[in-house]
Motif scaffolding. Structure first.
Motif, PDB file in Angstrom:
ATOM      1  N   GLU A 266       0.829  -1.203   0.000  1.00  0.00           N
ATOM      2  CA  GLU A 266       0.000   0.000   0.000  1.00  0.00           C
ATOM      3  C   GLU A 266       0.864   1.255   0.000  1.00  0.00           C
ATOM      4  OE1 GLU A 266      -2.159  -3.136   2.512  1.00  0.00           O
ATOM      5  OE2 GLU A 266      -0.115  -2.500   2.068  1.00  0.00           O
ATOM      6  N   ALA A 267       0.458   2.249  -0.793  1.00  0.00           N
ATOM      7  CA  ALA A 267       1.238   3.481  -0.927  1.00  0.00           C
ATOM      8  C   ALA A 267       1.359   4.224   0.394  1.00  0.00           C
ATOM      9  CB  ALA A 267       0.594   4.392  -1.979  1.00  0.00           C
ATOM     10  N   GLU A 268       0.317   4.165   1.206  1.00  0.00           N
ATOM     11  CA  GLU A 268       0.341   4.896   2.471  1.00  0.00           C
ATOM     12  C   GLU A 268       1.139   4.167   3.556  1.00  0.00           C
ATOM     13  OE1 GLU A 268      -3.398   2.314   2.493  1.00  0.00           O
ATOM     14  OE2 GLU A 268      -2.231   3.518   1.066  1.00  0.00           O
TER      15      GLU A 268
END
Length: 319
Positions: A266-268
């Motif tokens: 996940e990017a976050e």
């Protein structure tokens, strides 16, 4: 030979017997002849092509007349330097093979130390524990494991009032944080993965004759990969998730204290990693080394330990 000449006087026959006993420990079935020993003694005495050792001639005993002499402080002989360079050339063939990296590093360190004897300039500065007093135990324990010997160990912890004696079956050696540990079966306490630090706490040990050696059924590779360091207080492997701040995840990824870590897709969560391990004091110490740049997200038990450390340290610095 250097060790023998530094520590006591030997007659020729006693010296030959002692050397062959030492050789047989490392190379079973191998030994040197009288002629070889006489030739080697000449090399030790030779001031031009040899070591120039202070071995008086015309007497029946062999011992250095200078108690501070050792060939370890003498420059490498030409053939020794040739062997070092030949070994480096051989290793260059395996340049991309990680298992040879440590040996190549050791050769470079050795050559650098040798050159420092004659050149004030220094190239290598590496991490070394100069106060470490347990390295002399490493070789005897290594040989005890190879020969499957049972040991009687005398040990006294830093907080112990009296030393303890127990029967120990050594299985593997592990280095952590510039210190060596031996793991094995403590038969006296009936503990299969007992660890002993190789330092001043290990008072001494001796081989127990006519005692059957008990092999380990541990998968030591898995044993060490499921924990940080050397302290294993339980077998509960837990999922640990940490978040790094100020870009410190990049430092972790170049030198992870848990090699089997995973990154999130996940990017976050690009500043987070997770791994499965046993919670012990070494894990906590490694996390604390990141200071304010690391945050434990799970498990709750580890978060509680980090919180306790943080609160205690805060008390130290309250105005």
């Amino acid at each position: 030979m250097d060790y023998c000449f530094r520590n006591k006087s030997y007659g020729f026959d006693e010296l030959l017997r002692t050397l062959n006993e030492g050789i047989s420990e490392l190379y079973p079935g191998e030994e040197i002849s009288e002629r070889t020993l006489r030739d080697d003694i000449k090399v030790f005495r030779d001031k031009k092509e040899g070591f120039g050792a202070p071995l008086p001639e015309g007497i029946r005993e062999y011992k250095y007349s200078d108690a501070h002499f050792t060939i370890a402080k003498r420059p490498l002989q030409k053939y020794e330097q040739y062997l070092i360079e030949a070994a480096q050339q051989l290793l260059s063939r395996f340049e991309n093979q990680p298992k040879y990296d440590k040996l190549a590093e050791a050769l470079i360190k050795f050559q650098d130390a040798e050159e420092q004897e004659h050149d004030a300039s220094r190239i290598l500065f590496y991490d070394h524990n100069e106060e470490y007093k347990g390295i002399n135990h490493l070789k005897p324990l290594y040989l005890a494991i190879k020969k499957k010997e049972v040991l009687q160990v005398i040990y006294k912890g830093f907080k112990d009032k009296e030393s303890s004696i127990f029967e120990f079956h050594p299985h593997v050696l592990k280095q952590y944080n510039r210190r060596w540990f031996v793991f094995g079966y403590n038969k006296t306490k009936d503990v299969k993965a007992w660890s002993i630090p190789l330092d001043e706490r290990l008072i001494g040990f001796k081989t127990l004759e006519d005692v059957n050696y008990l092999d380990s059924d541990n998968d030591w590779e898995l044993f060490f990969r499921t924990m940080v360091g050397v302290t294993r207080i339980n077998e509960n492997v837990e999922r640990v998730v940490v978040r790094f701040h100020n870009g410190r995840e990049n430092y972790f990824k170049t030198k992870p204290f848990q090699p089997d870590y995973e990154e999130f897709f996940e990017a976050e969560k690009q500043d987070q990693v997770w791994f499965e391990t046993i919670i012990n004091k070494e894990l906590v110490q490694q996390l604390l080394s990141y200071g304010k740049d690391v945050e434990v997200l799970e498990p709750e038990s580890l978060k509680a330990q980090m919180r306790e450390h943080s609160n205690t340290m805060q008390q130290f610095y309250e105005a």
